[in-house]
Write an enzyme that holds these catalytic residues in place. Structure first.
Site, short mmCIF file in Angstrom:
data_model
loop_
_atom_site.label_atom_id
_atom_site.label_comp_id
_atom_site.label_asym_id
_atom_site.label_seq_id
_atom_site.Cartn_x
_atom_site.Cartn_y
_atom_site.Cartn_z
N ASP A 82 -95.40 -23.36 -7.63
CA ASP A 82 -95.07 -22.37 -8.67
C ASP A 82 -95.31 -20.95 -8.20
OD1 ASP A 82 -97.91 -22.91 -8.74
OD2 ASP A 82 -98.03 -21.87 -10.66
N GLU A 177 -100.43 -23.88 -10.21
CA GLU A 177 -101.64 -23.28 -9.65
C GLU A 177 -101.87 -21.89 -10.22
OE1 GLU A 177 -104.04 -20.90 -6.65
OE2 GLU A 177 -102.06 -20.52 -7.48
#
Length: 411
Positions: A82, A177
């Site tokens: 991400d 994350e």
């Protein structure tokens, strides 16, 4: 190798994988799986037969051992798919400044976005390198697609060169994350690794074995609501109470006033009406004592403010976020020792650092997988000025390969 790691990186950054803290699902955005599916496809193509995407968007894969030794620890290399919600990651248009010769880099999509040498002195070490940037209208996504590209390139190199002796290596690509949920659903039993490295750091040659310890604090204030025309001596406005708490925060404990090993108290959200208000904070420090003293300070400020509002009440809720991974890594010094040696073997002078933040590695360390953080080569994360050089990504690939060899040699 240059083509391999940079080509991969350019392919990955154009896929929008921005995470979303407001979403309750894992992954928080379905689009993160688009990159996951591509990575599985590529892993299968290079000959890693167990590569797969699970329902949480994680990619798991194994590079089989090439050594006859059966006592080599299983090492995991991890990166996150991400990108940060702080700045748009959609329609990324990467550009490559080939054979960079110094000076500021103007980004073509927005004339106001300039990567200045004065702000990024690390550019002085990049002369002659090929520097990848965005066009200035989005972030680039080097955090952490550089790490992904490096692990993928190293995996291909190891698969194609079975004469390089190494133990079993696990690959883990995570979702979410950037919003603090990167490894909450990781199946450590399935992963089956002994030690790990996240490829999520910045400057080439850096190994980080320490993070902040982190808590979140929520303060909910209940005021006394009253018609403003008849409020004399009665109204206690929750918005004003919240403002008074923020106003009393010590200026020297703000993120913008702290550096090095100083922690901070940082308000991240405020909302309210006359009757009730909510304040959100993140508290950061390298030590548990530092964390607790900052929380006590914040609660004392709240109590002091509330004394002037006898009709109002508050709740003060502390939520643990992550802890300094150094506590765990100090019990396994070889994780960092081997990384320092691998960085040297890859032709760099190693630098040991601390992260003024957290990584998947801090959470993994406390879940039972001791995990240090290695450089991925990117700079100016979470901003349109983000950049990374092909040559630094190549150095990271070499470091991964040297680490794989070292764990086998020393077993």
């Amino acid at each position: 190798m240059a083509a391999s790691v940079t080509d991969r990186f350019l392919r990955y950054v154009v896929i929008d994988t921005q995470s979303d803290a407001k979403s309750q699902t894992q992954p928080s955005t379905e689009k993160q799986k688009n990159l996951g599916r591509l990575l599985v496809e590529e892993l299968l193509e290079i000959g890693i037969s167990d590569a797969h995407l699970d329902e949480h968007g994680y990619v798991y894969a194994t590079i089989p051992a090439t050594t006859a030794k059966n006592n080599v620890p299983v090492i995991c290399f991890c990166a996150h798919m991400d990108t940060a919600p702080d700045f748009s990651g959609a329609n990324v248009k990467p550009q490559v400044v080939r054979n960079y010769q110094g000076g500021d880099i103007k980004l073509p999509g927005d004339p106001n976005q300039i990567i200045r040498v004065a702000d990024h002195p690390v550019l002085k070490d990049q002369i002659g390198n090929d520097i990848v940037t965005s066009d200035g209208t989005t972030l680039l996504g080097a955090d952490d697609k550089a790490g992904i590209a490096e692990i993928m390139a190293a995996a291909e190199l190891l698969i194609k060169n079975p004469d390089i002796k190494h133990g079993a290596i696990r690959i883990l690509f995570t979702t979410d994350e950037e919003i603090g949920r990167g490894v909450v659903k990781v199946d450590l039993k399935k992963l089956g690794a002994d030690f790990g490295y996240t490829m999520d750091g910045e400057t080439a040659g850096t190994i980080e074995d320490e993070t902040f310890s982190a808590d979140g604090v929520e303060i909910a204030i209940k005021g006394v609501a009253m018609h403003p025309g008849f409020a004399f001596g009665k109204m206690e406005n929750a918005i004003k109470i919240a403002g008074a708490i923020i106003d009393r925060l010590p200026k020297n404990l703000a993120p913008e006033m702290t550096t090095g090993r100083d922690g901070f108290i940082h308000p991240t959200g405020v909302s309210g009406v006359m009757e009730k208000a909510n304040l959100s904070f993140i508290i950061r420090d390298f030590t548990e004592d530092g964390l607790k003293s900052k929380e006590a300070l914040l609660e004392n400020i709240t109590k002091e403010v509330m004394k002037s509002h006898p009709g109002s009440s508050y709740t003060f809720t502390v939520k643990e976020q992550y802890r300094n991974m150094k506590i765990v890594l100090d019990r396994n010094p070889e994780i960092v020792d081997y990384a320092l040696e691998a960085i040297k073997r890859a032709g760099m002078e190693p630098v040991r650092g601390s992260i003024r933040g957290g990584t998947d590695g801090s959470r993994l360390s406390f879940m039972g997988l001791p995990c240090a953080n290695l450089f991925a080569g990117g700079h100016a994360f979470h901003s349109p000025l983000e950049f990374v050089s092909s040559q630094d990504m190549e150095k990271a690939v070499r470091t991964i390969v040297e680490l794989a060899k070292l764990w086998e040699e020393r077993a």
